[in-house]
Write an enzyme that holds these catalytic residues in place. Structure first.
Site, short mmCIF file in Angstrom:
data_model
loop_
_atom_site.label_atom_id
_atom_site.label_comp_id
_atom_site.label_asym_id
_atom_site.label_seq_id
_atom_site.Cartn_x
_atom_site.Cartn_y
_atom_site.Cartn_z
N ASP A 1 0.93 -1.26 -0.09
CA ASP A 1 0.17 0.25 -0.21
C ASP A 1 1.07 1.32 -0.13
O ASP A 1 1.82 1.33 0.95
CB ASP A 1 -0.91 -0.27 1.28
CG ASP A 1 -1.93 1.03 1.25
OD1 ASP A 1 -3.23 0.58 1.54
OD2 ASP A 1 -1.60 2.16 1.04
N GLU B 1 -2.98 -0.14 -4.10
CA GLU B 1 -2.74 -1.11 -3.34
C GLU B 1 -3.02 -2.49 -3.87
O GLU B 1 -4.17 -2.48 -4.91
CB GLU B 1 -4.08 -0.82 -2.31
CG GLU B 1 -4.12 -1.87 -1.23
CD GLU B 1 -5.66 -1.52 -0.53
OE1 GLU B 1 -6.09 -0.53 -0.64
OE2 GLU B 1 -5.91 -2.63 0.14
P1 TTP Z 1 -5.21 4.89 0.96
O1 TTP Z 1 -4.20 4.11 0.73
O2 TTP Z 1 -6.37 4.72 2.14
O3 TTP Z 1 -4.70 6.37 1.68
P2 TTP Z 1 -3.10 7.01 1.44
O4 TTP Z 1 -2.37 6.26 0.53
O5 TTP Z 1 -3.42 8.44 0.89
O6 TTP Z 1 -2.57 7.24 2.79
P3 TTP Z 1 -1.76 5.93 3.57
O7 TTP Z 1 -0.27 6.33 3.87
O8 TTP Z 1 -2.57 5.88 4.98
O9 TTP Z 1 -1.99 4.59 3.07
O10 TTP Z 1 -5.68 5.57 -0.15
C1 TTP Z 1 -5.07 5.53 -1.45
C2 TTP Z 1 -5.51 6.77 -2.24
O11 TTP Z 1 -6.90 6.88 -2.57
C3 TTP Z 1 -5.27 8.16 -1.38
O12 TTP Z 1 -4.09 8.71 -1.55
C4 TTP Z 1 -6.45 8.88 -2.09
C5 TTP Z 1 -7.58 7.90 -2.59
N1 TTP Z 1 -8.67 7.73 -1.60
C6 TTP Z 1 -9.90 8.70 -1.68
O13 TTP Z 1 -9.91 9.12 -2.95
N2 TTP Z 1 -10.83 8.58 -0.86
C7 TTP Z 1 -10.92 8.09 0.31
O14 TTP Z 1 -11.64 8.11 1.07
C8 TTP Z 1 -9.68 7.15 0.63
C9 TTP Z 1 -9.47 6.41 1.79
C10 TTP Z 1 -8.65 7.17 -0.41
MG MG Z 2 -2.05 4.01 0.68
#
Ligand code: TTP
Ligand code: MG
Length: 366
Positions: free
Chosen positions: A14, A110
């Site tokens: 991720d 992811e």
């Molecule tokens: P995530 O992997 O949930 O979050 P992230 O990569 O920004 O942070 P982390 O370091 O905690 O993994 O989500 C990946 C991408 O998906 C995120 O950068 C933006 C998008 N996203 C949205 O557009 N809406 C949402 O509600 C979430 C959770 C993510």
């Molecule tokens: Mg992420």
């Protein structure tokens, strides 16, 4: 007795604060300051993500930009550039596929990799995970976190445990001590509704859940009770399934408007099930796995799937399975932008499925 399957080696990768990290990489002036990727603070839009500086103010994905601005008035807001994120995502996924074909992409940032067998003939999943992280950084300049475990759900929880730039390995004999302290919300399929129901029963952590007998959970949650019971004991047979394979017998649709209610979604799924089942039949194939894909309005994608002991025999069976899987998403509470069904798992079913078991005997689901 059939030989026991080897313990699987699954890596969940991720990317760290994905959209924000891409923007900071390309625009140095954004670094080191609280940043939200999303719409303008005076609009009705929500934060897609926030960098870690902004998270310190309690800003989270899905929060309105107005609220984010209230919590941190000097926060920067930049609009998302999905094309760019998609390109980065393709680079990262190309790296994954150098190791194995068993890559299940969950979203742009992811994926799960089953590396039990892999192109490097490398027995250590830990070493592979380290190498994959290094390769991602070399190719994109971005960090990813990885979790290594023998099941998908533990690998996913593990990838989150040491963010950012983390690597967390949970060996099979360590699974229970790793998951016991977690709140039940961390388990796949447990959303706000189930969490509240479990809380009413005094079940807040995986350890609480582990203590309840299967019969207790089945009485209250039906088939989902077995799923919960399995997870609470670290059991999850869900295979890593490349979406590409499923796509060949899948259909999905992005709706003209986000769909807030379940009714119209079910209507679409009924039609979709008919179409997919017919496509498969035309190829002379039969399938045992139904996968439901839901993309929420904020572009977050979830998939839920169920594998049956016997082949799916009618479009109606496919539809009923999809409808049940829909119950394990937040559809109806969260607007949905896209829905789809895919059928997979074409190999012959195990013998037991043909010897008088109910046709929809459940082998695994998620
Ligand atoms: P995530 O992997 O949930 O979050 P992230 O990569 O920004 O942070 P982390 O370091 O905690 O993994 O989500 C990946 C991408 O998906 C995120 O950068 C933006 C998008 N996203 C949205 O557009 N809406 C949402 O509600 C979430 C959770 C993510
Ligand atoms: Mg992420």
């Amino acid at each position: 007795m059939a030989p026991a399957a080897p313990v699987r080696k699954i890596i969940h990768v991720d990317m760290d604060m994905f959209y924000a990290a891409v923007e900071m990489r390309d625009r140095p002036e954004l670094r080191g300051r609280p940043l939200v990727v999303g719409g303008r603070p005076d609009s009705r839009s929500v934060a897609a993500t926030a960098n870690y500086e902004a998270r310190r103010y309690g800003i989270r994905s899905g929060m309105s930009c107005a609220e984010a601005k209230r919590r941190c008035p000097h926060c920067l807001f930049v609009p998302p550039d999905f094309e760019k994120y998609r390109r980065v995502s393709e680079q990262v996924h190309a790296i994954f596929r150098e190791y194995t074909d068993l890559v299940e992409s969950v979203s742009l940032d992811e994926a799960y990799l089953d590396v039990t067998r892999n192109r490097r003939n490398e027995p250590s999943a830990t070493r592979l995970a380290r190498e994959i992280k290094r390769r991602i950084f070399a190719a994109t300049g971005l960090t990813a976190s990885a979790g290594v475990a023998s099941t998908m759900f533990v690998a996913k929880i593990a990838s989150d445990a040491r963010k950012p730039d983390g690597l967390c390995v949970v060996r099979p004999d360590r699974v229970m001590e790793f998951i016991r302290p977690l709140p039940v919300m961390r388990l796949p399929g447990v959303g706000k509704v189930t969490d509240a129901e479990l809380a009413r029963l005094g079940i807040r952590t995986v350890a609480d859940l582990e203590k309840r007998p299967l019969s207790f959970l089945e009485e209250r949650f039906g088939k989902f009770g077995r799923w919960l019971h399995d997870l609470a004991h670290g059991i999850d047979d869900t295979p890593v399934t490349p979406w590409r394979e499923r796509l060949s017998y899948g259909a999905e649709e992005t709706f003209a408007r986000d769909v807030a209610k379940k009714g119209p979604l079910l209507e679409y799924l009924r039609e979709c099930a008919g179409r997919v089942f017919a496509d498969l039949g035309e190829e002379g194939k039969r399938a045992r796995t139904v996968t439901l894909k839901i993309k929420y309005a904020d572009f977050c994608v979830v998939t839920r799937r169920r594998t049956f002991g016997a082949f799916l025999a009618s479009a109606d069976e496919v539809f009923r399975a999809a409808g049940e899987l829909l119950e394990r998403t937040e559809a109806g509470q969260r607007p949905v932008r896209l829905a789809g069904i895919a059928l997979s798992n074409f190999e012959p079913p195990r013998a037991r499925a043909d010897d008088g078991q109910p046709p929809l005997f459940r082998l695994s689901d998620r």
